[in-house]
Motif scaffolding. Structure first.
Motif, PDB file in Angstrom:
ATOM      1  N   THR A 122      37.975  41.849  48.518  1.00 45.92           N
ATOM      2  CA  THR A 122      36.826  42.627  48.992  1.00 45.92           C
ATOM      3  C   THR A 122      37.085  43.143  50.407  1.00 45.92           C
ATOM      4  O   THR A 122      36.826  44.321  50.712  1.00 45.92           O
ATOM      5  N   ILE A 125      39.527  46.065  50.345  1.00 44.38           N
ATOM      6  CA  ILE A 125      38.911  47.313  49.885  1.00 44.38           C
ATOM      7  C   ILE A 125      38.062  47.912  51.002  1.00 44.38           C
ATOM      8  O   ILE A 125      38.085  49.131  51.239  1.00 44.38           O
ATOM      9  N   LEU A 138      32.870  53.484  46.825  1.00 43.74           N
ATOM     10  CA  LEU A 138      33.195  52.257  46.091  1.00 43.74           C
ATOM     11  C   LEU A 138      32.293  51.109  46.529  1.00 43.74           C
ATOM     12  O   LEU A 138      31.875  51.042  47.683  1.00 43.74           O
ATOM     13  N   ASP A 139      32.018  50.216  45.611  1.00 42.97           N
ATOM     14  CA  ASP A 139      31.337  48.959  45.937  1.00 42.97           C
ATOM     15  C   ASP A 139      32.428  47.899  46.058  1.00 42.97           C
ATOM     16  O   ASP A 139      32.990  47.470  45.038  1.00 42.97           O
ATOM     17  N   HIS A 142      32.100  44.711  43.695  1.00 46.86           N
ATOM     18  CA  HIS A 142      32.289  44.960  42.266  1.00 46.86           C
ATOM     19  C   HIS A 142      33.705  45.438  41.961  1.00 46.86           C
ATOM     20  O   HIS A 142      34.277  45.075  40.923  1.00 46.86           O
ATOM     21  N   ASP A 143      34.272  46.249  42.857  1.00 45.41           N
ATOM     22  CA  ASP A 143      35.629  46.725  42.597  1.00 45.41           C
ATOM     23  C   ASP A 143      36.660  45.609  42.759  1.00 45.41           C
ATOM     24  O   ASP A 143      37.691  45.625  42.076  1.00 45.41           O
ATOM     25  N   ALA A 146      36.446  43.833  39.446  1.00 47.68           N
ATOM     26  CA  ALA A 146      37.090  44.600  38.381  1.00 47.68           C
ATOM     27  C   ALA A 146      38.608  44.515  38.475  1.00 47.68           C
ATOM     28  O   ALA A 146      39.300  44.334  37.459  1.00 47.68           O
ATOM     29  N   LEU A 147      39.150  44.628  39.689  1.00 49.16           N
ATOM     30  CA  LEU A 147      40.602  44.582  39.852  1.00 49.16           C
ATOM     31  C   LEU A 147      41.160  43.214  39.472  1.00 49.16           C
ATOM     32  O   LEU A 147      42.150  43.114  38.743  1.00 49.16           O
ATOM     33  N   HIS A 175      44.925  52.441  37.983  1.00 51.01           N
ATOM     34  CA  HIS A 175      43.603  52.019  38.450  1.00 51.01           C
ATOM     35  C   HIS A 175      43.497  52.153  39.971  1.00 51.01           C
ATOM     36  O   HIS A 175      42.490  52.660  40.496  1.00 51.01           O
ATOM     37  N   LEU A 179      41.082  54.632  42.704  1.00 46.32           N
ATOM     38  CA  LEU A 179      40.222  54.159  43.788  1.00 46.32           C
ATOM     39  C   LEU A 179      40.370  55.018  45.042  1.00 46.32           C
ATOM     40  O   LEU A 179      39.527  54.959  45.937  1.00 46.32           O
TER      41      LEU A 179
END
Length: 198
Positions: A122, A125, A138-139, A142-143, A146-147, A175, A179
């Motif tokens: 997190t 990101i 992007l959140d 949550h991303d 997902a990753l 993916h 992003l």
């Protein structure tokens, strides 16, 4: 222990097997581990420390010159079972997770490692967003989920042999590219194949 995990799966190994693999007596192993659960806890904590060290080392490089997406790709590659060492680590982790379902104290060990990793991804990101390398909408929470879920799923596919390593790496690269901010068309109005001129 990791050699056993890579070859047979640690979930099927006994303390006697570990002693034989290490060239020691069963009594010597039992001096350190009273049960298989204690042995699994030690192995996963040891693996967690190794992964943590690699991730922190990589994060230091990111803060210097390395782009966030490049590091996330390297992190994913390190976590996927692409060689004997990483397959052994993966199988040991799976054995621990399977055993942890019925043992609350083992579950907490697993949860702590998962929370730590999720928080670090997190943060990366968020850094990528600040640097303009990742999409601002992007959140990060949550991303990151997902990753990590994608890496976990692909890792399981690789262990089962239902996914080719090259395909797994290509999927993660695809993916991560998604992003990033959308690519701008080149000057002169020429649009890359599949794109549209605005």
């Amino acid at each position: 222990m990791l050699r056993l995990a890579g070859r047979d799966g640690l979930d099927r190994a006994t303390l006697r097997d570990v002693a034989a693999e290490a060239g020691s007596s069963l009594g010597s192993v039992q001096h350190y581990f009273r049960s298989k659960d204690e042995m699994l806890r030690y192995v996963v904590r040891h693996l967690g420390e190794r992964v943590t060290e690699r991730i922190l080392h990589g994060m230091c490089e990111v803060r210097g010159t390395s782009p966030v997406r490049s590091f996330l790709m390297s992190m994913a590659t390190e976590m996927l079972p692409l060689d004997d060492r990483r397959r052994a680590e993966r199988r040991a982790g799976r054995a621990f997770a399977t055993r942890a379902v019925d043992v609350p104290e083992l579950i907490e060990e697993l949860r702590q490692g998962d929370r730590w990793l999720h928080e670090r991804v997190t943060e990366l990101i968020e850094q990528g967003q600040r640097d303009g390398e990742l999409r601002p909408e992007l959140d990060p929470v949550h991303d990151a989920t997902a990753l990590l879920a994608m890496i976990d799923g692909l890792g399981g596919d690789l262990l089962l042999g239902v996914r080719d390593p090259g395909d797994a790496l290509a999927a993660i690269r695809y993916h991560l590219d998604r992003l990033g901010p959308p690519q701008q068309p080149p000057r002169g109005g020429r649009v890359p194949p599949g794109g549209r001129k605005s």
